[in-house]
Design a protein around this motif. Structure first.
Motif, PDB file in Angstrom:
ATOM      1  N   TYR A   1      -1.952  -3.994 -17.254  1.00 41.41           N
ATOM      2  CA  TYR A   1      -2.052  -3.129 -16.081  1.00 41.41           C
ATOM      3  C   TYR A   1      -1.447  -3.867 -14.890  1.00 41.41           C
ATOM      4  N   VAL A   2      -0.590  -3.173 -14.154  1.00 44.31           N
ATOM      5  CA  VAL A   2       0.166  -3.805 -13.074  1.00 44.31           C
ATOM      6  C   VAL A   2      -0.035  -3.013 -11.785  1.00 44.31           C
ATOM      7  N   ASP A   3      -0.296  -3.713 -10.689  1.00 46.41           N
ATOM      8  CA  ASP A   3      -0.219  -3.076  -9.374  1.00 46.41           C
ATOM      9  C   ASP A   3       0.225  -4.109  -8.350  1.00 46.41           C
ATOM     10  N   SER A   4       0.415  -3.662  -7.122  1.00 46.96           N
ATOM     11  CA  SER A   4       0.984  -4.535  -6.090  1.00 46.96           C
ATOM     12  C   SER A   4      -0.062  -5.324  -5.322  1.00 46.96           C
TER      13      SER A   4
ATOM     14  N   ALA B   1       0.831   3.291  -1.818  1.00 45.73           N
ATOM     15  CA  ALA B   1       1.513   2.987  -0.556  1.00 45.73           C
ATOM     16  C   ALA B   1       0.546   3.073   0.618  1.00 45.73           C
ATOM     17  N   ILE B   2      -0.332   2.085   0.724  1.00 46.04           N
ATOM     18  CA  ILE B   2      -1.289   2.016   1.833  1.00 46.04           C
ATOM     19  C   ILE B   2      -0.549   1.478   3.061  1.00 46.04           C
TER      20      ILE B   2
ATOM     21  N   VAL C   1       7.368   5.547  -1.441  1.00 42.37           N
ATOM     22  CA  VAL C   1       6.985   6.611  -2.366  1.00 42.37           C
ATOM     23  C   VAL C   1       5.999   6.055  -3.390  1.00 42.37           C
ATOM     24  N   GLU C   2       4.831   6.661  -3.459  1.00 46.35           N
ATOM     25  CA  GLU C   2       3.882   6.263  -4.493  1.00 46.35           C
ATOM     26  C   GLU C   2       4.385   6.743  -5.847  1.00 46.35           C
ATOM     27  N   ARG C   3       4.309   5.860  -6.816  1.00 50.43           N
ATOM     28  CA  ARG C   3       4.699   6.216  -8.172  1.00 50.43           C
ATOM     29  C   ARG C   3       3.770   5.528  -9.159  1.00 50.43           C
TER      30      ARG C   3
ATOM     31  N   GLY D   1       8.657   6.820   6.516  1.00 49.48           N
ATOM     32  CA  GLY D   1       8.124   8.000   5.864  1.00 49.48           C
ATOM     33  C   GLY D   1       7.308   7.624   4.634  1.00 49.48           C
ATOM     34  N   PHE D   2       6.306   8.439   4.315  1.00 47.60           N
ATOM     35  CA  PHE D   2       5.435   8.183   3.163  1.00 47.60           C
ATOM     36  C   PHE D   2       5.353   9.435   2.295  1.00 47.60           C
ATOM     37  N   LYS D   3       5.322   9.196   1.003  1.00 47.54           N
ATOM     38  CA  LYS D   3       5.098  10.252   0.026  1.00 47.54           C
ATOM     39  C   LYS D   3       3.965   9.769  -0.868  1.00 47.54           C
ATOM     40  N   ARG D   4       2.764  10.358  -0.698  1.00 44.86           N
ATOM     41  CA  ARG D   4       1.579   9.812  -1.345  1.00 44.86           C
ATOM     42  C   ARG D   4       0.867  10.871  -2.195  1.00 44.86           C
ATOM     43  N   PHE D   5       0.223  10.390  -3.258  1.00 44.59           N
ATOM     44  CA  PHE D   5      -0.624  11.260  -4.053  1.00 44.59           C
ATOM     45  C   PHE D   5      -1.852  11.665  -3.235  1.00 44.59           C
TER      46      PHE D   5
END
Length: 328
Positions: free
Chosen positions: A101-104, A177-178, A207-209, A45-49
């Motif tokens: 700045y941090v991302d995955s 969450a691509i 979940v995108e956060r 499941g995905f929860k995206r902006f």
């Protein structure tokens, strides 16, 4: 040692959307099946902006409106600033402040329908609007380290504060969450015996956060100390290190989607243990590099008035990072 002066995290308010493989996205569907096997799950499941109930669900999960994601970073920063007193905000604006700045993923622009060079720079390079918001003039950088990137940024922040190079370090972290990248990250080879999925239905949740974390050396209710990266010889050694050497810890929080053997042991024996063990991903959903920060959300919601929590952040290769949080 450093103090978490303020923090805020936001996530989409929309419902969870179930992922369905499609023959139009063959590679993505292939990675989806491999990731399900390696995580012993049945669905994702995905929860995206940026999703909308008016859109076609299967395609909307892949290409939601990216502008909502950018706006959420701005909102999280505003919330973190509002939690500071007026005096603290003024000190922050006038002090030596570093911005991380941090991302995955490093660069996720190619997976978005971006028509603006400015928006591409905000997502892939550095959100200059946030740098301006915190009046940062001394130092900025971006750290990309998949699941470990937030912890790596915290270690940099701790060094800068301990060396008295800066008075504040602001870390803004985001997780996009691509689907194809999420599945690729969880496609880890496991033994054939371990690939068997249980009969109980299990769904992974991504979940995108976005989050904003303001660290300083000024005393506050939350004190943080970063540990080092560890590669244990075996699971028994890890259990020994956790149980025998850390008797003052009240809560152990694990942030990995895939449970380590030692974690499974602690969760099973929770009723007979002097401390509590939780899995943040099971409780809140997985948010990649931001999953470790969910331990502070847990402290706000359910922890006792004071104590010590250790957050363990496993990687995909058998090692893990950790940090301790004292709360009062």
């Amino acid at each position: 040692m450093m103090y978490l002066s303020s923090f805020a995290m936001t996530e989409p308010q929309d419902k969870i959307h179930l992922y369905y493989p499609c023959w139009l996205n063959v590679w993505e569907s292939h990675m989806y099946n491999l990731a399900l096997k390696s995580t012993k799950s049945h669905a994702w499941g995905f929860k995206r902006f940026g999703t909308s109930i008016d859109g076609y669900t299967r395609e909307m999960i892949r290409t939601p409106r990216y502008k909502d994601y950018i706006d959420a970073m701005e909102q999280a920063s505003d919330l973190a600033l509002q939690q500071l007193s007026a005096k603290q905000r003024m000190q922050l604006f006038k002090s030596r402040t570093a911005f991380i700045y941090v991302d995955s993923w490093g660069e996720s622009g190619p997976f978005e329908n971006i028509s603006s060079a400015l928006h591409t720079a905000i997502i892939d390079t550095l959100p200059k609007n946030l740098v301006k918001k915190f009046s940062v003039k001394d130092f900025t950088c971006k750290i990309r380290g998949e699941k470990q990137s937030l912890v790596q940024a915290m270690k940099v922040a701790e060094d800068y504060l301990n060396w008295d190079l800066f008075d504040y370090v602001v870390i803004c972290a985001a997780y996009r969450a691509i689907p194809v990248l999420v599945f690729s990250e969880e496609d880890i080879g496991v033994n054939k015996k371990e690939k068997k999925r249980s009969d109980d239905f299990k769904m992974n949740l991504s979940v995108e956060r976005v989050g904003c974390f303001i660290f300083s050396r000024q005393e506050s209710p939350i004190k943080v100390k970063c540990g080092h990266y560890v590669i244990p010889e075996d699971d028994q050694q890890l259990l020994t290190d956790i149980i025998e050497k850390e008797s003052d810890i009240n809560v152990f929080a694990f942030s990995g989607m895939r449970k380590m053997a030692s974690e499974q042991t602690l969760l099973k024996n929770e009723n007979n243990s002097p401390f509590k063990a939780i899995n943040l991903t099971d409780k809140y959903g997985n948010s990649g590099c931001l999953s470790p920060a969910l331990s502070w959300i847990y402290l706000e919601q359910q922890a006792s008035d004071y104590g010590k929590m250790r957050t363990i952040v496993p990687d995909n290769f058998g090692g893990y990072s950790w940090f301790d949080t004292w709360y009062s």
